[in-house]
Design an enzyme around this catalytic site. Structure first.
Site, mmCIF file in Angstrom:
data_model
loop_
_atom_site.group_PDB
_atom_site.id
_atom_site.type_symbol
_atom_site.label_atom_id
_atom_site.label_comp_id
_atom_site.label_asym_id
_atom_site.label_seq_id
_atom_site.Cartn_x
_atom_site.Cartn_y
_atom_site.Cartn_z
ATOM 1 N N LYS A 125 0.844 -1.206 0.000
ATOM 2 C CA LYS A 125 0.000 0.000 0.000
ATOM 3 C C LYS A 125 0.876 1.251 0.000
ATOM 4 O O LYS A 125 0.645 2.184 -0.775
ATOM 5 C CB LYS A 125 -0.881 0.017 1.243
ATOM 6 C CG LYS A 125 -1.557 1.357 1.522
ATOM 7 C CD LYS A 125 -2.456 1.350 2.737
ATOM 8 C CE LYS A 125 -1.727 1.602 4.017
ATOM 9 N NZ LYS A 125 -1.415 3.014 4.324
ATOM 10 N N ASN A 126 1.905 1.253 0.829
ATOM 11 C CA ASN A 126 2.693 2.487 1.024
ATOM 12 C C ASN A 126 3.719 2.723 -0.068
ATOM 13 O O ASN A 126 4.367 3.764 -0.097
ATOM 14 C CB ASN A 126 3.326 2.488 2.411
ATOM 15 C CG ASN A 126 2.262 2.653 3.495
ATOM 16 O OD1 ASN A 126 1.113 2.972 3.202
ATOM 17 N ND2 ASN A 126 2.640 2.405 4.732
ATOM 18 N N CYS B 45 -5.051 12.395 13.068
ATOM 19 C CA CYS B 45 -5.829 11.159 12.920
ATOM 20 C C CYS B 45 -5.652 10.360 14.212
ATOM 21 O O CYS B 45 -5.027 10.823 15.159
ATOM 22 C CB CYS B 45 -5.338 10.378 11.704
ATOM 23 S SG CYS B 45 -3.701 9.711 11.914
ATOM 24 N N ARG C 123 -0.382 14.776 12.620
ATOM 25 C CA ARG C 123 0.266 14.414 11.346
ATOM 26 C C ARG C 123 0.732 15.696 10.634
ATOM 27 O O ARG C 123 0.182 16.126 9.641
ATOM 28 C CB ARG C 123 -0.710 13.639 10.455
ATOM 29 C CG ARG C 123 -1.317 12.404 11.081
ATOM 30 C CD ARG C 123 -0.343 11.309 11.434
ATOM 31 N NE ARG C 123 0.325 10.716 10.301
ATOM 32 C CZ ARG C 123 -0.163 9.705 9.588
ATOM 33 N NH1 ARG C 123 -1.339 9.231 9.880
ATOM 34 N NH2 ARG C 123 0.504 9.190 8.580
ATOM 35 N N ASP D 197 4.373 0.641 12.141
ATOM 36 C CA ASP D 197 3.155 0.025 11.592
ATOM 37 C C ASP D 197 2.965 -1.411 12.047
ATOM 38 O O ASP D 197 1.948 -2.020 11.736
ATOM 39 C CB ASP D 197 3.169 0.069 10.057
ATOM 40 C CG ASP D 197 3.033 1.487 9.545
ATOM 41 O OD1 ASP D 197 3.251 1.710 8.351
ATOM 42 O OD2 ASP D 197 2.728 2.383 10.358
ATOM 43 N N ARG E 27 -8.571 -0.611 4.750
ATOM 44 C CA ARG E 27 -7.742 0.442 4.142
ATOM 45 C C ARG E 27 -6.387 -0.109 3.735
ATOM 46 O O ARG E 27 -5.763 0.367 2.801
ATOM 47 C CB ARG E 27 -7.541 1.593 5.134
ATOM 48 C CG ARG E 27 -8.808 2.323 5.497
ATOM 49 C CD ARG E 27 -8.526 3.563 6.297
ATOM 50 N NE ARG E 27 -7.498 4.378 5.633
ATOM 51 C CZ ARG E 27 -7.019 5.517 6.124
ATOM 52 N NH1 ARG E 27 -7.455 5.960 7.290
ATOM 53 N NH2 ARG E 27 -6.105 6.203 5.491
HETATM 54 C C1 EPZ Z 1 4.184 6.923 6.346
HETATM 55 O O1 EPZ Z 1 3.385 7.964 6.880
HETATM 56 C C2 EPZ Z 1 3.266 5.727 6.231
HETATM 57 N N1 EPZ Z 1 2.164 6.034 5.324
HETATM 58 C C3 EPZ Z 1 2.715 5.368 7.609
HETATM 59 O O2 EPZ Z 1 1.930 4.190 7.462
HETATM 60 C C4 EPZ Z 1 3.887 5.071 8.536
HETATM 61 O O3 EPZ Z 1 3.389 4.822 9.836
HETATM 62 C C5 EPZ Z 1 4.845 6.264 8.561
HETATM 63 O O4 EPZ Z 1 5.263 6.605 7.228
HETATM 64 C C6 EPZ Z 1 6.091 5.980 9.389
HETATM 65 O O5 EPZ Z 1 6.758 4.875 8.868
HETATM 66 C C7 EPZ Z 1 2.411 6.020 3.994
HETATM 67 O O6 EPZ Z 1 3.511 5.752 3.542
HETATM 68 C C8 EPZ Z 1 1.233 6.323 3.111
HETATM 69 P P1 EPZ Z 1 6.200 10.275 8.356
HETATM 70 P P2 EPZ Z 1 3.958 9.481 6.897
HETATM 71 O O7 EPZ Z 1 6.079 11.550 7.617
HETATM 72 O O8 EPZ Z 1 4.830 9.688 5.716
HETATM 73 C C9 EPZ Z 1 6.717 13.491 11.758
HETATM 74 C C10 EPZ Z 1 0.025 2.839 7.668
HETATM 75 O O9 EPZ Z 1 -0.531 2.330 8.657
HETATM 76 N N2 EPZ Z 1 6.589 14.484 10.689
HETATM 77 O O10 EPZ Z 1 7.317 9.360 8.019
HETATM 78 O O11 EPZ Z 1 2.805 10.383 7.097
HETATM 79 C C11 EPZ Z 1 5.432 12.709 11.993
HETATM 80 O O12 EPZ Z 1 4.556 13.395 12.864
HETATM 81 C C12 EPZ Z 1 0.512 4.268 7.737
HETATM 82 O O13 EPZ Z 1 0.223 2.244 6.587
HETATM 83 C C13 EPZ Z 1 6.836 15.822 10.969
HETATM 84 O O14 EPZ Z 1 7.151 16.188 12.089
HETATM 85 O O15 EPZ Z 1 4.835 9.473 8.203
HETATM 86 C C14 EPZ Z 1 5.956 11.435 12.605
HETATM 87 O O16 EPZ Z 1 6.181 11.633 13.970
HETATM 88 C C15 EPZ Z 1 0.209 4.931 9.075
HETATM 89 N N3 EPZ Z 1 6.712 16.741 9.966
HETATM 90 C C16 EPZ Z 1 7.300 11.216 11.892
HETATM 91 O O17 EPZ Z 1 7.663 12.494 11.362
HETATM 92 C C17 EPZ Z 1 6.380 16.376 8.687
HETATM 93 O O18 EPZ Z 1 6.299 17.262 7.805
HETATM 94 C C18 EPZ Z 1 7.251 10.210 10.752
HETATM 95 O O19 EPZ Z 1 6.186 10.600 9.922
HETATM 96 C C19 EPZ Z 1 6.136 15.003 8.414
HETATM 97 C C20 EPZ Z 1 6.253 14.076 9.426
#
Ligand code: EPZ
Length: 423
Positions: free
Chosen positions: A22-23, A117, A122, A308, A400
């Protein structure tokens, strides 16, 4: 409202076909906005989130045709609409991945700022930092992020945040940089296999990306990209979920297409718990026939233990022979499954971003509430081994990210079925 009804007990045995990731599929689908001509994608999982993304692409002027199981044919037909509206983005946060491609290809992007969420806040500040570093003008208007740039210019961008790298942030900046003038360096880039798959897709379309899979990615901007044919890599989180299903039921599963090399942190932890997990001829073999050892696990960006799989491994550790400690370093609030597992007889105590898991002899079936995609998976896994009947409500969360999970589980012996409402 869909529920899963599970009667715990059967040991799972047999083969599970692991679907495409998915990701990986979601950012690659967004990347088709960049391409001239047709893109053909194989092993695209049939998931609610994928359907949501294809719906958004159609609203952005692309044609998306499912021409066979797992195969999508995609082409840009009209570039007028550059607005990803709140009602789309609020349903699926990964919609934010259209920002970079729209800005690069159409010189503007209007994307609703995603709210929080159930796994916590996020933010997208790093996405915006990357876009403005490439020369985009940014303003927030009526909850939408408005970005404009006549021509993006390559830059050196540090993309690390307080919680480490950002997966979709790295994807977004990469997709903006591939059509920029000159060289872009992304420092503290995400190293996830899904970023590698996106990079390989973009390079097949004519991009020039190096260093992907490491924290330093270099992108030489190019004039245009042409659609290609690409097969999405297997879903390491689905594979990890089914590995834990084998472990929690003392079963024996063969995970077809799974790639052990994408799951080494999970393999390390499961082996220390006492699970047998090995590379097999066409995937990964997992079995367990003994009491489980307690262990400490901290979630981290790849190659660390994936956030995850935190809820799923927590369900497993509920039955370990002693106390375990689970620390969530990526999404510190990602614990809505804790109270539900306690309803099933688990002994979990949350202390900030850490949960102390006191092993118990058994879990007991109960009606529980799913809150997000991976928490739902954790509750289903607990139901597989709990004594009696478990009903997991709001099963739509799990749809999802998992293709027909109840069919895959039933095929290897689980007593699980989808019911319309709690009986
Ligand atoms: C991706 O989300 C995945 N989703 C998530 O999977 C996964 O949990 C996550 O990466 C971490 O591995 C997809 O790939 C579609 P991040 P993403 O930006 O990209 C902080 C699932 O269940 N952050 O890597 O949104 C954030 O708050 C989903 O399949 C900032 O501070 O996650 C978090 O603490 C859930 N500023 C950390 O970084 C930003 O601009 C990692 O978030 C962006 C993120």
């Amino acid at each position: 409202m869909d529920c899963f009804e599970i009667n715990g007990g059967p040991r799972l045995r047999g083969t599970v076909n692991i679907s495409g990731s998915k990701n990986a599929a979601l950012p690659i689908l967004a990347a088709t906005i960049l391409c001239e001509g047709e893109t053909v994608l194989h092993r695209v999982p049939d998931l609610a989130d994928v359907r949501q993304m294809t719906h958004l692409l159609e609203k952005l002027g692309l044609s998306v045709e499912r021409t066979g199981p797992g195969t999508l044919r995609i082409r840009v037909e009209d570039e007028m609409n550059c607005h990803a509206e709140y009602k789309e983005v609020s349903k699926m946060r990964a919609s934010v991945c259209v920002m970079g491609p729209l800005l690069a290809k159409r010189k503007q992007a209007q994307v609703a700022m995603p709210g929080g969420c159930s796994i916590g806040d996020r933010p997208v500040d790093l996405h915006i930092q990357g876009m403005t570093a490439l020369g985009a003008d940014f303003e927030l208007t009526n909850g939408d992020m408005l970005l404009k740039a006549k021509k993006l210019k390559g830059a050196e961008i540090f993309l690390g945040g307080a919680f480490g790298s950002t997966v979709t942030g790295t994807a977004n900046v990469m997709m903006a940089a591939v059509l920029a003038d000159g060289r872009t360096i992304i420092e503290s880039a995400a190293c996830e296999p899904e970023i590698v798959d996106l990079s390989e897709f973009l390079n097949k379309c004519g991009a020039n990306i190096k260093g992907y899979g490491t924290p330093r990615i270099t992108i030489e901007g190019t004039g245009s990209l042409t659609g290609c044919e690409h097969t999405i890599l297997p879903d390491r989180i689905e594979a990890g979920t089914f590995a834990i299903a084998a472990a929690i039921t003392n079963g024996d599963l063969s995970l077809k297409c799974a790639r052990l090399e994408h799951m080494l942190a999970v393999v390390d932890r499961l082996r220390k718990i006492g699970v047998i997990i090995e590379r097999a001829e066409d995937g990964v073999a997992v079995s367990s026939a003994r009491r489980l050892e307690p262990i400490d696990i901290t979630t981290q960006p790849y190659p660390g233990f994936p956030t995850d799989l935190q809820a799923q491994v927590m369900a497993l550790l509920c039955l370990a022979d002693g106390n375990s400690v689970l620390c969530e370093k990526v999404f510190p609030d990602r614990f809505l499954h804790v109270a539900e597992l306690n309803r099933m007889g688990a002994r979990l105590r949350k202390e900030g971003p850490t949960v102390i898991v006191q092993g118990v002899k058994r879990l007991v079936g109960a009606p529980v509430m799913a809150s997000d995609l991976r928490a739902s998976a954790g509750l289903v896994l607990a139901g597989l081994v709990a004594r009696g009947r478990t009903v997991v409500r709001r099963a739509y969360h799990i749809d999802r990210g998992y293709e027909r999970i109840e069919e895959k589980l039933s095929a290897v012996g689980a007593d699980v079925r989808r019911v319309d409402e709690e009986l």
